[in-house]
Design an enzyme around this catalytic site. Structure first.
Site, short mmCIF file in Angstrom:
data_model
loop_
_atom_site.label_atom_id
_atom_site.label_comp_id
_atom_site.label_asym_id
_atom_site.label_seq_id
_atom_site.Cartn_x
_atom_site.Cartn_y
_atom_site.Cartn_z
N ASP A 197 0.88 -1.17 0.00
CA ASP A 197 0.00 0.00 0.00
C ASP A 197 0.91 1.22 0.00
OD1 ASP A 197 -2.32 1.64 0.31
OD2 ASP A 197 -1.92 1.79 2.46
N SER A 198 0.33 2.38 -0.29
CA SER A 198 1.09 3.63 -0.20
C SER A 198 1.55 3.86 1.24
CB SER A 198 0.21 4.79 -0.64
OG SER A 198 -0.94 4.83 0.19
N TYR A 210 -0.40 8.71 -1.95
CA TYR A 210 -0.29 8.58 -3.40
C TYR A 210 -1.48 9.28 -4.09
CZ TYR A 210 3.17 4.64 -3.27
OH TYR A 210 4.26 3.84 -3.11
N GLY A 211 -2.59 9.39 -3.35
CA GLY A 211 -3.87 9.76 -3.95
C GLY A 211 -3.95 11.15 -4.54
N CYS A 246 -4.14 -1.27 -2.09
CA CYS A 246 -4.26 0.18 -2.20
C CYS A 246 -5.24 0.50 -3.31
CB CYS A 246 -2.88 0.77 -2.53
SG CYS A 246 -2.90 2.55 -2.84
N GLU A 257 -4.11 9.20 9.29
CA GLU A 257 -2.65 9.08 9.51
C GLU A 257 -2.20 9.95 10.68
OE1 GLU A 257 0.00 7.64 7.57
OE2 GLU A 257 -1.22 6.65 6.05
N CYS A 263 -10.85 3.39 -0.81
CA CYS A 263 -9.50 3.59 -0.30
C CYS A 263 -9.34 2.70 0.92
CB CYS A 263 -9.30 5.05 0.07
SG CYS A 263 -7.82 5.37 1.05
N THR A 264 -8.21 2.00 1.00
CA THR A 264 -8.06 0.99 2.05
C THR A 264 -7.81 1.59 3.44
OG1 THR A 264 -5.74 0.74 1.43
CG2 THR A 264 -7.33 -0.80 0.46
N HIS A 265 -7.62 2.90 3.51
CA HIS A 265 -7.55 3.55 4.83
C HIS A 265 -8.95 3.67 5.47
CE1 HIS A 265 -3.47 4.92 3.85
NE2 HIS A 265 -3.37 5.44 5.06
#
Ligand code: DGL
Length: 266
Positions: A11-12, A43-44, A74, A153, A186-188
């Site tokens: 992932d990023s 990255y987005g 990701c 984050e 988005c995987t976050h």
């Protein structure tokens, strides 16, 4: 290829841990190398060229670790560079789009489906294209949510007033659309699942990691051993606070023994 011995997941950053968490919950005997590009997240908000260059380096690092197949955990890389990566490398590579779209179509009664993701993901229209390939009468709405990744984050709790306000602001874009299902593209975002669900209680939010973890055996010939999964963790920058959050919220990954990699070498 025979039975898969080593799977690379990247992932990023550390959002891909939400995918790994689901993969580890529903599969056993896996030997996984996880790479989070924490030095270059997000990255987005970057161009397709930059995201592709970063993703190619991520794959080359995983190859140096002896992986035989790669799972892109990701949304941004899956939606912007999957075909390019599949062309550049000969090992099997899968992303999160297909499973996410299938799960959304299964969950949706009205076939009115929303997609939330990073700017690059929403601008790619990759989820929406795939949904319409699978179900031409489906209607889709993409909403970019660029503040979600920095909030997560930086350790803003899912019920922090700032998180709540941001969620409300982004989700208000779905007013009047009648969507009954929204893909967390988005995987976050699964870190915010409870907050999202609270703001749109009648909507099903699709976790793409969960969606793909069931079908992983169709994508790859996985070992049948029943032994515990083993994961080696690598990041491109020092341990971040987000890793503590990941450990707190995820039950199937430990994210310990994280090693640092100089990604510029790959
Ligand atoms: N987890 C990544 C994704 O799924 C994070 C986004 C980013 O790096 O901007 O899109």
């Amino acid at each position: 290829m025979g039975t898969l011995k080593r799977l690379g997941v990247f992932d990023s950053g550390l959002g891909g841990l939400t995918v790994l968490n689901e993969v580890c919950k529903y599969n056993s005997g896996l030997d996984v190398v996880y790479f989070g590009d924490t030095a270059r997240v997000p990255y987005g908000s970057r161009t397709v060229e930059t995201i592709t260059r970063y993703a190619e380096q991520d794959v080359r690092f995983l190859l140096s670790q002896g992986v035989q197949a790669i799972l892109i955990a990701c949304g941004t890389v899956s939606t912007n560079c999957l075909p390019a990566l599949q062309k550049s490398f000969s090992l099997p590579i899968v992303g999160v789009i297909d499973a996410g779209c299938q799960a959304a179509l299964q969950a949706s009664r009205t076939k009115r489906i929303g997609v939330i993701g990073t700017r690059a993901t929403v601008n790619s229209h990759a989820y929406e294209r795939r949904i319409r390939e699978l179900c031409p009468e489906a209607k889709t709405w993409g909403v970019e949510c660029p503040l979600f990744v920095p909030l997560i984050e930086n350790g803003f709790a899912p019920d922090d007033p700032i998180t709540e306000m941001t969620v409300e602001r982004y989700l208000s874009a779905f007013q009047g659309t009648g969507v009954d299902t929204v893909i967390m593209g988005c995987t976050h975002y699964p870190f915010l699942a409870n907050t999202l669900e609270r703001h749109m209680p009648d909507v099903t939010f699709v976790n793409v990691g969960k969606a793909l973890s069931f079908g992983l055996r169709q994508d790859f010939d996985l070992p049948e051993s029943g032994a515990p999964n083993q994961v080696s963790y690598f990041v491109s920058d020092e341990d971040t606070g987000f890793l503590d959050i990941a450990r707190r919220y995820l039950d199937a990954v430990s994210a310990d023994n994280v090693q640092k990699v100089n990604i510029d070498q790959f």
